[in-house]
Write a protein that holds these residues in place. Sequence first.
Motif, PDB file in Angstrom:
ATOM      1  N   LEU A 251       0.811  -1.221   0.000  1.00 53.19           N
ATOM      2  CA  LEU A 251       0.000   0.000   0.000  1.00 53.19           C
ATOM      3  C   LEU A 251       0.841   1.266   0.000  1.00 53.19           C
ATOM      4  CD1 LEU A 251      -2.722  -1.054   2.590  1.00 53.19           C
ATOM      5  CD2 LEU A 251      -3.012  -0.866   0.119  1.00 53.19           C
ATOM      6  N   MET A 252       2.025   1.199   0.623  1.00 54.56           N
ATOM      7  CA  MET A 252       2.867   2.397   0.781  1.00 54.56           C
ATOM      8  C   MET A 252       4.285   2.113   0.303  1.00 54.56           C
ATOM      9  SD  MET A 252       1.549   3.364   4.639  1.00 54.56           S
ATOM     10  CE  MET A 252       1.502   1.619   5.143  1.00 54.56           C
ATOM     11  N   PRO A 253       4.502   1.959  -1.007  1.00 51.38           N
ATOM     12  CA  PRO A 253       5.852   1.680  -1.503  1.00 51.38           C
ATOM     13  C   PRO A 253       6.800   2.826  -1.189  1.00 51.38           C
ATOM     14  CG  PRO A 253       4.367   2.233  -3.312  1.00 51.38           C
ATOM     15  CD  PRO A 253       3.513   2.083  -2.093  1.00 51.38           C
ATOM     16  N   THR A 254       8.043   2.481  -0.951  1.00 48.99           N
ATOM     17  CA  THR A 254       9.031   3.471  -0.529  1.00 48.99           C
ATOM     18  C   THR A 254       9.153   4.619  -1.524  1.00 48.99           C
ATOM     19  OG1 THR A 254      10.257   1.700   0.565  1.00 48.99           O
ATOM     20  CG2 THR A 254      11.410   3.781   0.246  1.00 48.99           C
ATOM     21  N   MET A 255       9.239   4.307  -2.811  1.00 51.43           N
ATOM     22  CA  MET A 255       9.361   5.368  -3.825  1.00 51.43           C
ATOM     23  C   MET A 255       8.143   6.279  -3.813  1.00 51.43           C
ATOM     24  SD  MET A 255      11.206   3.796  -7.218  1.00 51.43           S
ATOM     25  CE  MET A 255       9.889   2.632  -7.556  1.00 51.43           C
ATOM     26  N   GLY A 256       6.989   5.699  -3.591  1.00 60.30           N
ATOM     27  CA  GLY A 256       5.776   6.496  -3.558  1.00 60.30           C
ATOM     28  C   GLY A 256       5.745   7.458  -2.385  1.00 60.30           C
ATOM     29  N   LEU A 257       6.184   6.980  -1.232  1.00 62.39           N
ATOM     30  CA  LEU A 257       6.222   7.839  -0.056  1.00 62.39           C
ATOM     31  C   LEU A 257       7.202   8.991  -0.259  1.00 62.39           C
ATOM     32  CD1 LEU A 257       6.174   5.131   2.757  1.00 62.39           C
ATOM     33  CD2 LEU A 257       4.357   6.754   2.224  1.00 62.39           C
TER      34      LEU A 257
ATOM     35  N   THR B 277      -2.498  13.942   5.563  1.00 64.04           N
ATOM     36  CA  THR B 277      -2.699  14.111   4.120  1.00 64.04           C
ATOM     37  C   THR B 277      -1.999  13.004   3.348  1.00 64.04           C
ATOM     38  OG1 THR B 277      -2.901  16.516   4.352  1.00 64.04           O
ATOM     39  CG2 THR B 277      -2.345  15.675   2.161  1.00 64.04           C
ATOM     40  N   ILE B 278      -0.774  12.662   3.746  1.00 66.20           N
ATOM     41  CA  ILE B 278      -0.026  11.588   3.088  1.00 66.20           C
ATOM     42  C   ILE B 278      -0.740  10.253   3.292  1.00 66.20           C
ATOM     43  CG2 ILE B 278       2.150  10.314   3.002  1.00 66.20           C
ATOM     44  CD1 ILE B 278       2.455  13.106   1.906  1.00 66.20           C
ATOM     45  N   ALA B 279      -1.229  10.023   4.503  1.00 67.21           N
ATOM     46  CA  ALA B 279      -1.963   8.783   4.787  1.00 67.21           C
ATOM     47  C   ALA B 279      -3.186   8.667   3.884  1.00 67.21           C
ATOM     48  CB  ALA B 279      -2.378   8.739   6.260  1.00 67.21           C
TER      49      ALA B 279
ATOM     50  N   VAL C  59      -4.583   4.761   3.748  1.00 70.50           N
ATOM     51  CA  VAL C  59      -4.312   4.064   5.008  1.00 70.50           C
ATOM     52  C   VAL C  59      -4.608   4.984   6.182  1.00 70.50           C
ATOM     53  CG1 VAL C  59      -2.550   2.607   3.945  1.00 70.50           C
ATOM     54  CG2 VAL C  59      -1.873   4.753   5.040  1.00 70.50           C
ATOM     55  N   GLY C  60      -4.622   4.421   7.373  1.00 71.63           N
ATOM     56  CA  GLY C  60      -4.843   5.210   8.567  1.00 71.63           C
ATOM     57  C   GLY C  60      -3.609   6.002   8.963  1.00 71.63           C
ATOM     58  N   TYR C  61      -3.834   7.064   9.700  1.00 75.86           N
ATOM     59  CA  TYR C  61      -2.759   7.941  10.181  1.00 75.86           C
ATOM     60  C   TYR C  61      -1.723   7.152  10.987  1.00 75.86           C
ATOM     61  CZ  TYR C  61      -0.794  11.693  13.192  1.00 75.86           C
ATOM     62  OH  TYR C  61       0.023  12.539  13.882  1.00 75.86           O
TER      63      TYR C  61
ATOM     64  N   LEU D  55     -12.882  11.891   8.005  1.00 72.30           N
ATOM     65  CA  LEU D  55     -12.455  12.863   6.998  1.00 72.30           C
ATOM     66  C   LEU D  55     -11.371  12.259   6.108  1.00 72.30           C
ATOM     67  CD1 LEU D  55     -12.177  15.853   5.888  1.00 72.30           C
ATOM     68  CD2 LEU D  55     -10.434  16.161   7.691  1.00 72.30           C
ATOM     69  N   ILE D  56     -11.445  12.586   4.819  1.00 72.69           N
ATOM     70  CA  ILE D  56     -10.376  12.258   3.880  1.00 72.69           C
ATOM     71  C   ILE D  56      -9.948  13.550   3.199  1.00 72.69           C
ATOM     72  CG2 ILE D  56      -9.811  11.102   1.702  1.00 72.69           C
ATOM     73  CD1 ILE D  56     -11.428   8.761   2.577  1.00 72.69           C
ATOM     74  N   VAL D  57      -8.641  13.752   3.105  1.00 71.57           N
ATOM     75  CA  VAL D  57      -8.091  14.956   2.483  1.00 71.57           C
ATOM     76  C   VAL D  57      -7.400  14.577   1.179  1.00 71.57           C
ATOM     77  CG1 VAL D  57      -6.394  16.807   2.711  1.00 71.57           C
ATOM     78  CG2 VAL D  57      -7.755  16.113   4.696  1.00 71.57           C
ATOM     79  N   ALA D  58      -7.684  15.323   0.119  1.00 69.00           N
ATOM     80  CA  ALA D  58      -7.005  15.134  -1.162  1.00 69.00           C
ATOM     81  C   ALA D  58      -6.620  16.504  -1.696  1.00 69.00           C
ATOM     82  CB  ALA D  58      -7.906  14.405  -2.152  1.00 69.00           C
ATOM     83  N   ASP D  59      -5.328  16.788  -1.772  1.00 74.44           N
ATOM     84  CA  ASP D  59      -4.890  18.084  -2.284  1.00 74.44           C
ATOM     85  C   ASP D  59      -4.489  17.971  -3.757  1.00 74.44           C
ATOM     86  OD1 ASP D  59      -2.421  16.845  -2.283  1.00 74.44           O
ATOM     87  OD2 ASP D  59      -1.635  17.949  -0.568  1.00 74.44           O
ATOM     88  N   ARG D  60      -3.964  19.048  -4.316  1.00 74.87           N
ATOM     89  CA  ARG D  60      -3.616  19.078  -5.749  1.00 74.87           C
ATOM     90  C   ARG D  60      -2.462  18.133  -6.095  1.00 74.87           C
ATOM     91  NH1 ARG D  60      -4.712  24.806  -5.127  1.00 74.87           N
ATOM     92  NH2 ARG D  60      -6.417  25.454  -6.498  1.00 74.87           N
ATOM     93  N   HIS D  61      -1.723  17.695  -5.095  1.00 70.89           N
ATOM     94  CA  HIS D  61      -0.573  16.822  -5.358  1.00 70.89           C
ATOM     95  C   HIS D  61      -0.931  15.343  -5.310  1.00 70.89           C
ATOM     96  CE1 HIS D  61       2.132  20.268  -5.166  1.00 70.89           C
ATOM     97  NE2 HIS D  61       1.542  20.630  -4.042  1.00 70.89           N
TER      98      HIS D  61
END
Length: 296
Positions: free
Chosen positions: A129-135, A156-158, A163-165, A208-214
């Motif tokens: 779910l959280m590959p190193t390159m992606g993080l 925001t990254i979570a 995934v959960g915080y 709550l779920i946050v999705a920004d422009r990035h």
Amino acid sequence: MDLMRTNKPSFNRRALATQAMQAAIATRAKAKLDQHGPICIYGLSETLGVTVRFNNINMEGMYQRAAPPRIHLSARRPLPRRAYNCAHELGHHIFGHGSSIDELREDAKENPWEDPKEFLADTFAGFTLMPTMGLRRAFATRGWKPETATAAQMFTIACDFGVGYGTLLTHLSASVNMISRARATALQRVTPKALRADILGALTPEPLIVADRHRAGPTLDVEVKMLLLLPPGTEMTGASLAYERDLANGRLFRAVRPGIVQASADSGAWAAFVRIAPEAYVGLAQYRHLEDDPDE
């Protein structure tokens, strides 16, 4: 599943973590997924021939080794936890483990990694779910650094990776060494309630779920009653998301009915499909955005 617990695990965690990471990379490659972007774990499971079903059961999840193999998840768990549990059960499938039941137990939550199979499945879930390159990319594109990121930035990254915080903080500190354990512990003290109040400027009980422009992922998964903070000026197609209010850091919506809508901002420079499932949906994962479940 009864686990034997000792103070010193009789297995090499580093070796198993490497095995889990390599399996996660191979699994994403087999499904023709890249090695950095967020994924839909239910879609990945289906691609690999594993049926995923949500049930009204009081457990984390279950892997059923059969023909075809199945993953059963609790509809009672928070949405990000369900995704992680699915990845965990998929890990049992990938590593050829027998059928297993992961129950809701306080001792299991406090000591999750003292059984080698559970450690392997958990670590596989994290890397899938959280590959190193992606993080690294998620922090870099926003100009943030993991060790100095605020709780709201970590949240925001979570949300980026579904995934959960707390799950993100554990993975960053224990698996990929992007933050220290001390930093993770300090950030863990921030409660979900306090996080939502900080981000929205008001107390609210709804998830709550946050999705920004990035945000890199093309889809967002939510369920009815959840709040969704999208980039400023976001417009919607369809009526499944209701506009709430504009904030300094984005436009707030509430999920009001199942369905799939398209969200876009900046004249289409940012866009995503938002998939809304019923609250505590029970049925096959592939039908979760529909009004009626053909499996019922």
